[in-house]
Design a protein around this motif. Sequence first.
Motif, PDB file in Angstrom:
ATOM      1  N   ALA A 203      -6.901  -2.012 -16.363  1.00  0.00           N
ATOM      2  CA  ALA A 203      -6.219  -2.410 -15.075  1.00  0.00           C
ATOM      3  C   ALA A 203      -6.809  -1.566 -14.028  1.00  0.00           C
ATOM      4  O   ALA A 203      -6.159  -1.798 -12.985  1.00  0.00           O
ATOM      5  N   GLY A 204      -7.268  -0.385 -14.517  1.00  0.00           N
ATOM      6  CA  GLY A 204      -7.672   0.634 -13.287  1.00  0.00           C
ATOM      7  C   GLY A 204      -6.373   1.354 -12.854  1.00  0.00           C
ATOM      8  O   GLY A 204      -5.576   1.780 -13.691  1.00  0.00           O
ATOM      9  N   LEU A 205      -6.228   1.602 -11.649  1.00  0.00           N
ATOM     10  CA  LEU A 205      -4.986   2.096 -11.113  1.00  0.00           C
ATOM     11  C   LEU A 205      -4.119   1.156 -10.820  1.00  0.00           C
ATOM     12  O   LEU A 205      -4.392   0.268  -9.848  1.00  0.00           O
ATOM     13  N   SER A 206      -2.858   1.369 -10.850  1.00  0.00           N
ATOM     14  CA  SER A 206      -1.791   0.489 -10.742  1.00  0.00           C
ATOM     15  C   SER A 206      -0.483   0.914 -10.434  1.00  0.00           C
ATOM     16  O   SER A 206      -0.135   2.204 -10.676  1.00  0.00           O
ATOM     17  N   THR A 207       0.583   0.085  -9.767  1.00  0.00           N
ATOM     18  CA  THR A 207       1.698   0.476  -9.205  1.00  0.00           C
ATOM     19  C   THR A 207       2.632  -0.756  -9.505  1.00  0.00           C
ATOM     20  O   THR A 207       2.106  -1.874  -9.366  1.00  0.00           O
ATOM     21  N   PRO A 208       3.933  -0.476  -9.765  1.00  0.00           N
ATOM     22  CA  PRO A 208       5.014  -1.611  -9.797  1.00  0.00           C
ATOM     23  C   PRO A 208       5.255  -2.206  -8.236  1.00  0.00           C
ATOM     24  O   PRO A 208       6.066  -3.213  -8.432  1.00  0.00           O
ATOM     25  N   ASN A 209       4.915  -1.660  -7.231  1.00  0.00           N
ATOM     26  CA  ASN A 209       5.369  -1.928  -6.067  1.00  0.00           C
ATOM     27  C   ASN A 209       4.120  -2.655  -5.332  1.00  0.00           C
ATOM     28  O   ASN A 209       2.980  -2.033  -4.989  1.00  0.00           O
ATOM     29  N   LEU A 210       4.297  -3.916  -4.783  1.00  0.00           N
ATOM     30  CA  LEU A 210       3.057  -4.719  -4.091  1.00  0.00           C
ATOM     31  C   LEU A 210       2.754  -3.857  -2.859  1.00  0.00           C
ATOM     32  O   LEU A 210       1.563  -3.730  -2.596  1.00  0.00           O
ATOM     33  N   ALA A 211       3.438  -3.585  -2.183  1.00  0.00           N
ATOM     34  CA  ALA A 211       3.423  -3.114  -0.714  1.00  0.00           C
ATOM     35  C   ALA A 211       2.780  -2.039  -1.049  1.00  0.00           C
ATOM     36  O   ALA A 211       1.494  -1.420  -0.166  1.00  0.00           O
ATOM     37  N   GLU A 212       3.254  -1.055  -1.903  1.00  0.00           N
ATOM     38  CA  GLU A 212       2.375   0.087  -2.238  1.00  0.00           C
ATOM     39  C   GLU A 212       1.103   0.262  -2.478  1.00  0.00           C
ATOM     40  O   GLU A 212       0.039   0.951  -2.254  1.00  0.00           O
ATOM     41  N   ALA A 213       0.603  -0.902  -3.397  1.00  0.00           N
ATOM     42  CA  ALA A 213      -0.632  -1.335  -3.821  1.00  0.00           C
ATOM     43  C   ALA A 213      -1.644  -1.309  -2.801  1.00  0.00           C
ATOM     44  O   ALA A 213      -2.692  -0.799  -2.629  1.00  0.00           O
ATOM     45  N   GLU A 214      -1.133  -2.110  -1.867  1.00  0.00           N
ATOM     46  CA  GLU A 214      -1.882  -2.393  -0.459  1.00  0.00           C
ATOM     47  C   GLU A 214      -2.101  -1.186   0.232  1.00  0.00           C
ATOM     48  O   GLU A 214      -3.212  -0.786   0.856  1.00  0.00           O
ATOM     49  N   THR A 215      -1.218  -0.283   0.501  1.00  0.00           N
ATOM     50  CA  THR A 215      -1.317   0.955   1.083  1.00  0.00           C
ATOM     51  C   THR A 215      -2.201   1.809   0.390  1.00  0.00           C
ATOM     52  O   THR A 215      -3.229   2.371   1.140  1.00  0.00           O
ATOM     53  N   ASN A 216      -1.969   1.928  -0.893  1.00  0.00           N
ATOM     54  CA  ASN A 216      -3.100   2.730  -1.782  1.00  0.00           C
ATOM     55  C   ASN A 216      -4.360   2.350  -1.532  1.00  0.00           C
ATOM     56  O   ASN A 216      -5.339   2.997  -1.566  1.00  0.00           O
ATOM     57  N   ARG A 217      -4.536   0.965  -1.418  1.00  0.00           N
ATOM     58  CA  ARG A 217      -5.801   0.238  -1.319  1.00  0.00           C
ATOM     59  C   ARG A 217      -6.637   0.799  -0.136  1.00  0.00           C
ATOM     60  O   ARG A 217      -7.769   1.187   0.079  1.00  0.00           O
ATOM     61  N   ARG A 218      -5.725   0.795   0.855  1.00  0.00           N
ATOM     62  CA  ARG A 218      -6.163   1.253   2.183  1.00  0.00           C
ATOM     63  C   ARG A 218      -6.775   2.709   2.233  1.00  0.00           C
ATOM     64  O   ARG A 218      -7.813   3.283   2.785  1.00  0.00           O
ATOM     65  N   LEU A 219      -6.054   3.599   1.327  1.00  0.00           N
ATOM     66  CA  LEU A 219      -6.205   4.924   1.221  1.00  0.00           C
ATOM     67  C   LEU A 219      -7.759   5.230   0.759  1.00  0.00           C
ATOM     68  O   LEU A 219      -8.440   6.089   1.089  1.00  0.00           O
ATOM     69  N   VAL A 220      -7.711   4.452  -0.591  1.00  0.00           N
ATOM     70  CA  VAL A 220      -8.945   4.411  -1.250  1.00  0.00           C
ATOM     71  C   VAL A 220     -10.124   4.224  -0.342  1.00  0.00           C
ATOM     72  O   VAL A 220     -11.422   4.870  -0.408  1.00  0.00           O
ATOM     73  N   GLY A 221     -10.169   3.044   0.330  1.00  0.00           N
ATOM     74  CA  GLY A 221     -11.063   2.597   1.176  1.00  0.00           C
ATOM     75  C   GLY A 221     -11.495   3.642   2.338  1.00  0.00           C
ATOM     76  O   GLY A 221     -12.376   3.325   2.855  1.00  0.00           O
ATOM     77  N   SER A 222     -10.602   4.334   2.646  1.00  0.00           N
ATOM     78  CA  SER A 222     -11.046   5.302   3.786  1.00  0.00           C
ATOM     79  C   SER A 222     -11.262   6.483   3.379  1.00  0.00           C
ATOM     80  O   SER A 222     -11.604   7.533   4.377  1.00  0.00           O
ATOM     81  N   ALA A 223     -11.409   6.854   2.016  1.00  0.00           N
ATOM     82  CA  ALA A 223     -11.751   8.227   1.619  1.00  0.00           C
ATOM     83  C   ALA A 223     -13.293   8.325   1.082  1.00  0.00           C
ATOM     84  O   ALA A 223     -13.845   7.484   0.561  1.00  0.00           O
ATOM     85  N   ARG A 224     -13.899   9.434   1.382  1.00  0.00           N
ATOM     86  CA  ARG A 224     -15.309   9.639   1.044  1.00  0.00           C
ATOM     87  C   ARG A 224     -15.072   9.960  -0.475  1.00  0.00           C
ATOM     88  O   ARG A 224     -16.130   9.691  -1.425  1.00  0.00           O
ATOM     89  N   PHE A 243      -4.858  -1.653  -7.700  1.00  0.00           N
ATOM     90  CA  PHE A 243      -5.401  -1.324  -6.239  1.00  0.00           C
ATOM     91  C   PHE A 243      -6.804  -0.866  -6.366  1.00  0.00           C
ATOM     92  O   PHE A 243      -7.158  -0.604  -5.257  1.00  0.00           O
ATOM     93  N   ALA A 244      -7.165  -0.363  -7.244  1.00  0.00           N
ATOM     94  CA  ALA A 244      -8.471   0.241  -7.415  1.00  0.00           C
ATOM     95  C   ALA A 244      -9.016   0.171  -8.903  1.00  0.00           C
ATOM     96  O   ALA A 244      -8.155   0.232  -9.821  1.00  0.00           O
ATOM     97  N   SER A 245     -10.391   0.149  -9.049  1.00  0.00           N
ATOM     98  CA  SER A 245     -10.915   0.295 -10.477  1.00  0.00           C
ATOM     99  C   SER A 245     -11.194   1.802 -10.534  1.00  0.00           C
ATOM    100  O   SER A 245     -11.309   2.682  -9.765  1.00  0.00           O
ATOM    101  N   LEU A 246     -11.429   1.926 -11.875  1.00  0.00           N
ATOM    102  CA  LEU A 246     -11.883   3.603 -12.226  1.00  0.00           C
ATOM    103  C   LEU A 246     -13.204   3.814 -11.676  1.00  0.00           C
ATOM    104  O   LEU A 246     -13.320   5.132 -11.571  1.00  0.00           O
ATOM    105  N   ALA A 247     -14.111   3.080 -11.496  1.00  0.00           N
ATOM    106  CA  ALA A 247     -15.075   3.308 -11.026  1.00  0.00           C
ATOM    107  C   ALA A 247     -15.279   3.710  -9.310  1.00  0.00           C
ATOM    108  O   ALA A 247     -16.110   4.311  -8.915  1.00  0.00           O
TER     109      ALA A 247
END
Length: 295
Positions: A203-224, A243-247
């Motif tokens: 499942a990679g990285l996960s959270t029980p909160n749908l809105a938090e998943a989207e926010t975390n997805r944004r954080l991952v996408g903005s980081a080098r 919201f993100a794979s281990l890769a």
Amino acid sequence: MNAAGENQNLLAEQRRALILGEVRERGGVRVNELTRRLAVSDMTIRRDLDVLARRGALEKVHGGAVRVADASTHEPGFEAKSALEQPAKDRIARAAAELAVPGSAIALSGGTTTYALARLLTEVPDLTVVTNSVRVADVFHAARRRPSGAARPGAREGTATVVLTGGVRTPSDSLVGPVADAAIRTLHFDLLFLGVHGISAEAGLSTPNLAEAETNRRLVGSARRVVVVADHTKWGQVGLSSFASLAEVHTFVTDGGLPQRARERVREHIRELVVAEDAEAADGSDVPGAGARDA
């Protein structure tokens, strides 16, 4: 598990991690089986099961223990999570803090491990910090009000510009939703320290909160560079939304309780594994020291 003769000198936490790994993989264990495999008394095993049951990691039954089936939508509050695995979180925080470079732009997600990390990052000079955690922001604001020279002995005097994203507050005191997502979308971080509800190979990285998943997805996408900070109990946990794979993770910082089989799975997907062992384990001749890296 290893043969009984190989496990006689296991530390208590290592033994409990092995027990928990068996429970998660097989669904349950029996006391008499564990006594043979770990070469300890049934009283020792029952004490270990008591400790793990109090932590909520498993459920005791007659003659053994079974896995706790938490709902994938259950999200504990910040205070409840703060009471779990605190020594491990502190060790993880110390190892992760070494990755922060003075003068860089970093992001910290919500969570009790990132909260422990934030207290150490207040000593790193000239950081720009973006966070969606009310608790993390409070740590940096309190540090700025601290009198000059009031840091702990030997610590550096750090200064930080802190940006709090705004948004809807979750039970874990994170800010999520469209406001947080819009703020993060325009930013770019050198480094993201990310706490997670659950992490697994499937499942990679996960959270029980749908809105938090989207926010975390944004954080991952903005980081080098993405650094996940999570104690060993998070391995195998799966929340409602991935919201993100281990890769997508560059570095995983965890504690010595992570079972060997889990470490092998991590190495298959993540570039660097950092294991923050406790001082007693670090003194062992065959155990990596605190902050041991396995790139």
